[in-house]
Scaffold this motif. Sequence first.
Motif, PDB file in Angstrom:
ATOM      1  N   SER A 252       4.530   2.480 -12.849  1.00 30.60           N
ATOM      2  CA  SER A 252       4.078   3.507 -13.775  1.00 30.60           C
ATOM      3  C   SER A 252       3.919   4.806 -12.999  1.00 30.60           C
ATOM      4  CB  SER A 252       2.755   3.119 -14.434  1.00 30.60           C
ATOM      5  OG  SER A 252       1.697   3.228 -13.518  1.00 30.60           O
ATOM      6  N   VAL A 253       4.077   5.903 -13.674  1.00 30.64           N
ATOM      7  CA  VAL A 253       3.943   7.207 -13.034  1.00 30.64           C
ATOM      8  C   VAL A 253       2.532   7.365 -12.465  1.00 30.64           C
ATOM      9  CG1 VAL A 253       3.983   9.693 -13.420  1.00 30.64           C
ATOM     10  CG2 VAL A 253       5.757   8.250 -14.437  1.00 30.64           C
ATOM     11  N   TYR A 254       1.516   6.907 -13.198  1.00 30.54           N
ATOM     12  CA  TYR A 254       0.131   7.011 -12.744  1.00 30.54           C
ATOM     13  C   TYR A 254      -0.069   6.272 -11.416  1.00 30.54           C
ATOM     14  CZ  TYR A 254      -4.858   6.289 -12.329  1.00 30.54           C
ATOM     15  OH  TYR A 254      -6.138   6.228 -11.838  1.00 30.54           O
ATOM     16  N   GLU A 255       0.368   5.006 -11.359  1.00 24.19           N
ATOM     17  CA  GLU A 255       0.173   4.222 -10.133  1.00 24.19           C
ATOM     18  C   GLU A 255       0.972   4.799  -8.963  1.00 24.19           C
ATOM     19  OE1 GLU A 255      -0.600   0.289  -9.806  1.00 24.19           O
ATOM     20  OE2 GLU A 255      -1.565   0.084 -11.744  1.00 24.19           O
ATOM     21  N   CYS A 256       2.163   5.320  -9.242  1.00 25.23           N
ATOM     22  CA  CYS A 256       2.962   5.930  -8.185  1.00 25.23           C
ATOM     23  C   CYS A 256       2.302   7.206  -7.671  1.00 25.23           C
ATOM     24  CB  CYS A 256       4.376   6.216  -8.678  1.00 25.23           C
ATOM     25  SG  CYS A 256       5.314   4.702  -8.940  1.00 25.23           S
ATOM     26  N   GLN A 257       1.677   7.954  -8.559  1.00 18.89           N
ATOM     27  CA  GLN A 257       0.952   9.152  -8.134  1.00 18.89           C
ATOM     28  C   GLN A 257      -0.243   8.760  -7.264  1.00 18.89           C
ATOM     29  OE1 GLN A 257       1.954  12.451  -8.532  1.00 18.89           O
ATOM     30  NE2 GLN A 257       0.379  12.599  -6.955  1.00 18.89           N
ATOM     31  N   GLN A 258      -0.916   7.675  -7.625  1.00 18.95           N
ATOM     32  CA  GLN A 258      -2.013   7.171  -6.803  1.00 18.95           C
ATOM     33  C   GLN A 258      -1.498   6.765  -5.416  1.00 18.95           C
ATOM     34  OE1 GLN A 258      -5.412   7.011  -7.670  1.00 18.95           O
ATOM     35  NE2 GLN A 258      -4.597   8.356  -9.254  1.00 18.95           N
TER      36      GLN A 258
ATOM     37  N   THR B 296       8.947  10.922  -9.496  1.00 22.03           N
ATOM     38  CA  THR B 296       7.562  11.072  -9.043  1.00 22.03           C
ATOM     39  C   THR B 296       7.450  10.841  -7.539  1.00 22.03           C
ATOM     40  OG1 THR B 296       6.727  10.302 -11.168  1.00 22.03           O
ATOM     41  CG2 THR B 296       5.191  10.229  -9.332  1.00 22.03           C
TER      42      THR B 296
ATOM     43  N   ASP C 230      -0.967   9.843  -3.391  1.00 18.95           N
ATOM     44  CA  ASP C 230      -2.264  10.360  -2.931  1.00 18.95           C
ATOM     45  C   ASP C 230      -2.773   9.579  -1.714  1.00 18.95           C
ATOM     46  OD1 ASP C 230      -2.127  12.177  -5.006  1.00 18.95           O
ATOM     47  OD2 ASP C 230      -3.555  11.094  -6.290  1.00 18.95           O
TER      48      ASP C 230
END
Length: 126
Positions: free
Chosen positions: A18-24, A64, A27
Motif C-alpha cells: 500500500s502507498v501508506y505502508e511504503c511511505q512509512q 512512491t 520514513d
Amino acid sequence: MVTHLFFADNSLLFCKVSVYECQQLIDILQLYEATFGQKVNTDKSSIFFSRNTPEEVKNKVMSTLGPMSDSRHSKYLGLPSIIGKSKTEVFTEIKERVGKKLSGWKEKILSIGGKEVLIKQLPKQF
C-alpha cells in the motif's frame, strides 16, 4: 507493520503493498540514514510483489518508492527470488556449484590416495 530479516550487510523488509505502508518504510529508511550516516543504495535495492498484486497498485507503490526495480527475475544471495513448483530444477545449479567448489577444496588438501578415493566417489556423469 514492517517486518525484516538481516543477512550481513543485506536486509529484507516486508510490508503490505500500500502507498501508506511504503511511505512509512521510506520514513524509516530516511531516519536510519540520518541517524547512522549510511545511505541506502537504491541502485542495489529492489521490490518484490506477489503475483496477485494488481498492476495499478504496483505502479503506485513503485512511484512512491522511487528508483527501485521489480526483483521478480533476479537473484538474492545467489538464489532465485522465486522458486516455483520445480525445486529440483532450481536447486540443481546450486548443488552442482557447491559440489565443484567442495571438490576443488578437497583436491587441494588431500593426499594422492585421498584424491583417488575422491575420484572413485564422483558420480558417473562427471
